[in-house]
Design a protein around this motif. Structure first.
Motif, PDB file in Angstrom:
ATOM      1  N   ARG A 125     125.779  -0.485  10.129  1.00 13.43           N
ATOM      2  CA  ARG A 125     125.936  -1.868  10.573  1.00 13.43           C
ATOM      3  C   ARG A 125     124.752  -2.280  11.426  1.00 13.43           C
ATOM      4  NH1 ARG A 125     131.734  -3.412  12.659  1.00 13.43           N
ATOM      5  NH2 ARG A 125     130.696  -5.417  12.536  1.00 13.43           N
ATOM      6  N   SER A 126     124.408  -3.552  11.354  1.00  8.71           N
ATOM      7  CA  SER A 126     123.305  -4.090  12.151  1.00  8.71           C
ATOM      8  C   SER A 126     123.782  -4.424  13.555  1.00  8.71           C
ATOM      9  CB  SER A 126     122.760  -5.365  11.500  1.00  8.71           C
ATOM     10  OG  SER A 126     122.215  -5.084  10.246  1.00  8.71           O
ATOM     11  N   ASP A 127     122.974  -4.097  14.547  1.00 11.87           N
ATOM     12  CA  ASP A 127     123.253  -4.491  15.922  1.00 11.87           C
ATOM     13  C   ASP A 127     123.183  -6.009  16.002  1.00 11.87           C
ATOM     14  OD1 ASP A 127     123.168  -1.755  16.340  1.00 11.87           O
ATOM     15  OD2 ASP A 127     121.131  -1.786  17.149  1.00 11.87           O
ATOM     16  N   TYR A 128     123.880  -6.602  16.976  1.00  8.22           N
ATOM     17  CA  TYR A 128     123.846  -8.055  17.095  1.00  8.22           C
ATOM     18  C   TYR A 128     124.085  -8.514  18.528  1.00  8.22           C
ATOM     19  CZ  TYR A 128     128.980  -7.857  16.939  1.00  8.22           C
ATOM     20  OH  TYR A 128     130.296  -7.587  17.196  1.00  8.22           O
ATOM     21  N   PHE A 129     123.829  -9.795  18.756  1.00 11.75           N
ATOM     22  CA  PHE A 129     123.940 -10.445  20.064  1.00 11.75           C
ATOM     23  C   PHE A 129     124.791 -11.697  19.893  1.00 11.75           C
ATOM     24  CE2 PHE A 129     122.442 -13.812  22.844  1.00 11.75           C
ATOM     25  CZ  PHE A 129     122.479 -13.218  24.081  1.00 11.75           C
ATOM     26  N   THR A 130     125.727 -11.932  20.816  1.00 12.01           N
ATOM     27  CA  THR A 130     126.528 -13.155  20.789  1.00 12.01           C
ATOM     28  C   THR A 130     126.586 -13.770  22.183  1.00 12.01           C
ATOM     29  OG1 THR A 130     128.605 -11.985  21.234  1.00 12.01           O
ATOM     30  CG2 THR A 130     128.027 -12.351  18.911  1.00 12.01           C
ATOM     31  N   ARG A 131     126.928 -15.036  22.235  1.00 10.25           N
ATOM     32  CA  ARG A 131     127.162 -15.735  23.501  1.00 10.25           C
ATOM     33  C   ARG A 131     128.421 -16.577  23.332  1.00 10.25           C
ATOM     34  NH1 ARG A 131     122.297 -18.557  25.102  1.00 10.25           N
ATOM     35  NH2 ARG A 131     121.872 -16.661  26.261  1.00 10.25           N
ATOM     36  N   GLU A 132     129.335 -16.423  24.271  1.00  8.61           N
ATOM     37  CA  GLU A 132     130.571 -17.208  24.282  1.00  8.61           C
ATOM     38  C   GLU A 132     130.668 -17.923  25.635  1.00  8.61           C
ATOM     39  OE1 GLU A 132     132.555 -17.571  21.757  1.00  8.61           O
ATOM     40  OE2 GLU A 132     132.209 -15.828  20.485  1.00  8.61           O
ATOM     41  N   LEU A 133     131.328 -19.084  25.640  1.00  8.88           N
ATOM     42  CA  LEU A 133     131.529 -19.860  26.862  1.00  8.88           C
ATOM     43  C   LEU A 133     133.020 -19.835  27.227  1.00  8.88           C
ATOM     44  CD1 LEU A 133     129.256 -22.900  26.013  1.00  8.88           C
ATOM     45  CD2 LEU A 133     128.681 -20.852  27.348  1.00  8.88           C
ATOM     46  N   PHE A 134     133.308 -19.676  28.527  1.00 10.43           N
ATOM     47  CA  PHE A 134     134.670 -19.496  29.004  1.00 10.43           C
ATOM     48  C   PHE A 134     134.985 -20.467  30.144  1.00 10.43           C
ATOM     49  CE2 PHE A 134     133.249 -15.622  27.142  1.00 10.43           C
ATOM     50  CZ  PHE A 134     134.362 -15.039  26.556  1.00 10.43           C
TER      51      PHE A 134
END
Length: 137
Positions: A125-134
């Motif tokens: 699997r490819s590494d990844y980056f995410t951003r979520e707002l809370f």
């Protein structure tokens, strides 16, 4: 050779404090819920504890509920602008098959959480980056 000029006043090292000042974690404490209800990432973040022993509990998304990632230690950050109040935190999770590094920071009352996911060797699997707002409950 001349020294480069300072770009910000806080970069000046006039003196080094013997101990770092205590950071008030209150601004990042509590339960935070993701704005986007259909997210496939992190759905909830809870930061709790006392200065020096803060912990985070993170919940992910799944078809059958919200998996609890468990508790992990949290490091908080502050600066002179924030007046010693926490405005960011860092936490890490190691699930065995993946590692997730979280960096959360406050911006106008909204908690943004950046998550960098690295998979165990050989998973394909490819590494990844995410951003979520809370928002705070």
């Amino acid at each position: 050779m001349t020294a480069a000029p300072l770009t910000r006043a806080r970069e000046r090292l006039d003196s080094t404090p013997a101990e770092p000042p205590e950071i008030d974690p209150a601004p990042v404490l509590g339960a935070w819920v993701v704005f986007e209800p259909g997210t496939t990432g992190i759905t909830r973040v809870e930061v709790e504890g006392e200065p020096g022993s803060l912990q985070a509990r993170v919940f992910g998304s799944a078809l059958d509920g919200q998996p609890d990632w468990g508790l992990t230690a949290v490091e908080v950050f502050a600066d002179d602008v924030a007046g010693g109040e926490a405005w960011a935190f860092r936490a890490s999770y190691d699930h065995g098959w993946q590692r997730v590094e979280l960096f959360g920071y406050l911006n106008r009352g909204v908690l943004a959480v950046d998550a960098g996911t690295v998979f165990a060797e050989g998973s394909g699997r490819s590494d990844y980056f995410t951003r979520e707002l809370f928002y705070r409950l």
